[in-house]
Design an enzyme around this catalytic site. Structure first.
Site, PDB file in Angstrom:
ATOM      1  N   SER A 175       0.817  -1.214   0.000  1.00  0.00           N
ATOM      2  CA  SER A 175       0.000   0.000   0.000  1.00  0.00           C
ATOM      3  C   SER A 175       0.852   1.267   0.000  1.00  0.00           C
ATOM      4  O   SER A 175       0.348   2.348  -0.315  1.00  0.00           O
ATOM      5  CB  SER A 175      -0.934   0.014   1.216  1.00  0.00           C
ATOM      6  N   GLY A 216      -4.543  -2.106  -0.832  1.00  0.00           N
ATOM      7  CA  GLY A 216      -3.715  -1.756  -1.981  1.00  0.00           C
ATOM      8  C   GLY A 216      -3.436  -0.266  -2.003  1.00  0.00           C
ATOM      9  O   GLY A 216      -3.990   0.496  -1.211  1.00  0.00           O
ATOM     10  N   GLY A 241      -2.938   3.759  -3.646  1.00  0.00           N
ATOM     11  CA  GLY A 241      -3.439   4.725  -4.616  1.00  0.00           C
ATOM     12  C   GLY A 241      -4.923   5.021  -4.563  1.00  0.00           C
ATOM     13  O   GLY A 241      -5.636   4.692  -3.620  1.00  0.00           O
ATOM     14  N   CYS A 291      -9.619  -1.911   3.412  1.00  0.00           N
ATOM     15  CA  CYS A 291      -8.847  -0.747   2.958  1.00  0.00           C
ATOM     16  C   CYS A 291      -9.221  -0.339   1.527  1.00  0.00           C
ATOM     17  O   CYS A 291     -10.321   0.153   1.298  1.00  0.00           O
ATOM     18  CB  CYS A 291      -7.354  -1.024   3.112  1.00  0.00           C
ATOM     19  N   LEU A 292      -8.350  -0.532   0.543  1.00  0.00           N
ATOM     20  CA  LEU A 292      -8.707  -0.199  -0.837  1.00  0.00           C
ATOM     21  C   LEU A 292      -9.912  -1.017  -1.282  1.00  0.00           C
ATOM     22  O   LEU A 292     -10.767  -0.522  -2.026  1.00  0.00           O
ATOM     23  CB  LEU A 292      -7.526  -0.442  -1.774  1.00  0.00           C
ATOM     24  N   GLN A 306     -12.971   0.796  -0.298  1.00  0.00           N
ATOM     25  CA  GLN A 306     -13.258   1.942  -1.164  1.00  0.00           C
ATOM     26  C   GLN A 306     -13.822   1.498  -2.514  1.00  0.00           C
ATOM     27  O   GLN A 306     -14.761   2.110  -3.041  1.00  0.00           O
ATOM     28  CB  GLN A 306     -11.982   2.764  -1.354  1.00  0.00           C
ATOM     29  N   ASN A 344      -3.723   2.479   7.060  1.00  0.00           N
ATOM     30  CA  ASN A 344      -2.785   2.978   6.057  1.00  0.00           C
ATOM     31  C   ASN A 344      -3.564   3.326   4.798  1.00  0.00           C
ATOM     32  O   ASN A 344      -3.720   2.501   3.907  1.00  0.00           O
ATOM     33  CB  ASN A 344      -1.703   1.933   5.755  1.00  0.00           C
ATOM     34  N   GLY A 398      -4.795   6.920   2.146  1.00  0.00           N
ATOM     35  CA  GLY A 398      -4.812   8.343   1.837  1.00  0.00           C
ATOM     36  C   GLY A 398      -6.102   8.786   1.185  1.00  0.00           C
ATOM     37  O   GLY A 398      -6.257   9.964   0.850  1.00  0.00           O
ATOM     38  N   TYR A 399      -7.037   7.836   0.991  1.00  0.00           N
ATOM     39  CA  TYR A 399      -8.353   8.132   0.423  1.00  0.00           C
ATOM     40  C   TYR A 399      -9.415   7.623   1.386  1.00  0.00           C
ATOM     41  O   TYR A 399      -9.163   6.727   2.196  1.00  0.00           O
ATOM     42  CB  TYR A 399      -8.520   7.476  -0.948  1.00  0.00           C
ATOM     43  N   HIS A 440      -7.257  -2.141   9.046  1.00  0.00           N
ATOM     44  CA  HIS A 440      -6.649  -3.453   8.796  1.00  0.00           C
ATOM     45  C   HIS A 440      -6.891  -4.395   9.978  1.00  0.00           C
ATOM     46  O   HIS A 440      -6.142  -4.361  10.957  1.00  0.00           O
ATOM     47  CB  HIS A 440      -5.144  -3.298   8.554  1.00  0.00           C
ATOM     48  N   GLU A 453      -6.234  -7.451  10.143  1.00  0.00           N
ATOM     49  CA  GLU A 453      -5.098  -8.379  10.269  1.00  0.00           C
ATOM     50  C   GLU A 453      -3.920  -7.741  10.985  1.00  0.00           C
ATOM     51  O   GLU A 453      -2.942  -8.421  11.316  1.00  0.00           O
ATOM     52  CB  GLU A 453      -4.665  -8.876   8.884  1.00  0.00           C
TER      53      GLU A 453
END
Length: 364
Positions: free
Chosen positions: A45, A219, A221, A246-247, A250, A288, A290-291, A329, A331
């Site tokens: 990530s 992941g 970005g 996480c990603l 989103q 972790n 940024g979006y 997360h 995990e």
């Protein structure tokens, strides 16, 4: 040897170089965790990012052969206050400096990481580059401002082909957007029969694998850079129970008609409190990203968790379909394991869905 960090706003930090001699460029972010630098460095990530660690002394326990979150690190650089050159841990195989040299990752120590972190908190995540102490700052700034950072980092970090991680339990298709090994380990602990697949797999290809459940990994970005994954999720939603992290959280939100936006400086650390709305319970989580998911209006989604610090959305579930996701997360790796039970909830959701399906068949 002296080395500089030059930021797009013109700020310059000079300190001592360690690790490789590369002058990498990337988005400069910070992580507030006190430990876990090995997992941070190997977390996909962080692809394309230069990571600042706010804890003042890093490298104390070296690098071991067990705690990696991916085989290949994708981080562009590491910034710390002070490097420990003589680690003390029975598992230590390399010093942090040796590992960074092996993986061709530049490091910078001896700068005011508190000042840099406060700057990022005020200005937001900044583009930055490493430079030698004798380079002309104006020339470095020109090069920095003329360079556009790569997008769709998921394509760089995802598995290229599918591969199995066999087990005797539920068959899980794990879509790899930059998967941490910790996610796979948690599924393996529950004896799941896991098939890891690339990010650009289609819904039809996923369903051909006859999964009992689908997991969407973390992941790097912007989730909007991965439209093929959004279409895949639309195609499997409601047909197979789904859990996203996480990603993956989103991408699930976008597939359901919600929206996402870039955060000012993101959440990165292992001490972020999250509240579960149904129970009022608070868990410390590893994060972790940024979006964030910014709006779920006019969707069939329900917010299940929020961040205590800024009220951003940390968890979602579909109102009628077997699908839920979290921004953090569960995990850990590194961090607290307060939310580890979500993997059990995923398995329970699969079993409940199977029983309901059997009941429908019997009543038909």
């Amino acid at each position: 040897m002296k080395r500089r960090l030059v930021l797009e706003n013109g700020a310059v930090f000079e300190g001592e170089a360690f690790g490789s001699l590369e002058h990498n460029m990337g988005e400069v972010v910070f992580n507030t965790g006190m430990t876990g630098y090995q997992e941070i460095l190997s977390d996909p990530s962080y692809c394309g990012q230069i990571v600042t660690l706010t804890y003042p002394l890093i490298g104390n326990y070296g690098i071991n052969r067990d705690d990696f979150e991916s085989i290949t690190p994708f981080v562009k650089g590491l910034i710390i206050k002070e490097l420990c050159e003589l680690p003390s841990n029975w598992r230590s195989a390399y010093t942090l400096d040796e590992y960074l040299k092996m993986k061709n990752i530049p490091g910078l120590q001896g700068i005011d990481t508190r000042k840099l972190t406060r700057m990022i908190r005020t200005a937001g995540a900044l583009k930055g580059t490493f430079a030698s102490s004798d380079e002309d700052i104006e020339a470095v700034l020109k090069r920095l401002n003329e360079t556009e950072l790569p997008r769709n980092q998921v394509s760089q970090v995802s598995a290229k082909t599918a591969y199995p991680s066999p087990g005797r339990g539920k068959r899980i298709v794990l879509v790899d957007f930059g998967m941490k090994h910790g996610i796979l380990r948690e599924l393996n602990k529950r004896k799941c029969d896991v098939i890891v697949v690339p990010y650009n797999i289609t819904a039809e290809e996923v369903l051909q694998l006859k999964p009992d459940g689908i997991m969407l990994s973390n992941g790097p970005g912007d989730p909007k850079d991965v439209p093929e994954a959004i279409e895949m999720i639309k195609g499997v939603l409601g047909k197979v129970p789904l859990f996203g992290i996480c990603l993956g959280h989103q991408l699930f939100a976008l597939a359901c008609g919600a929206n996402t936006e870039k955060m000012k400086f993101g959440h990165r650390g292992s001490n972020h409190p999250v509240k579960e709305l149904a129970t009022g319970k608070v868990a410390l989580t590893s994060q972790n990203h940024g979006y964030t998911v910014s709006s779920i209006s006019k969707t069939e989604l329900e917010v299940t968790h929020i961040a205590i610090n800024d009220d951003t959305i940390e968890g979602l579930k579909h109102k009628t379909l077997p699908a839920f996701t979290v921004q953090y997360h569960p995990e850990a790796s590194p961090g607290p394991e307060d939310a580890n039970h979500l993997f059990d909830r995923f398995i329970e959701m699969i079993e409940t869905t199977e029983k309901e399906g059997e009941a429908v068949c019997q009543n038909a």
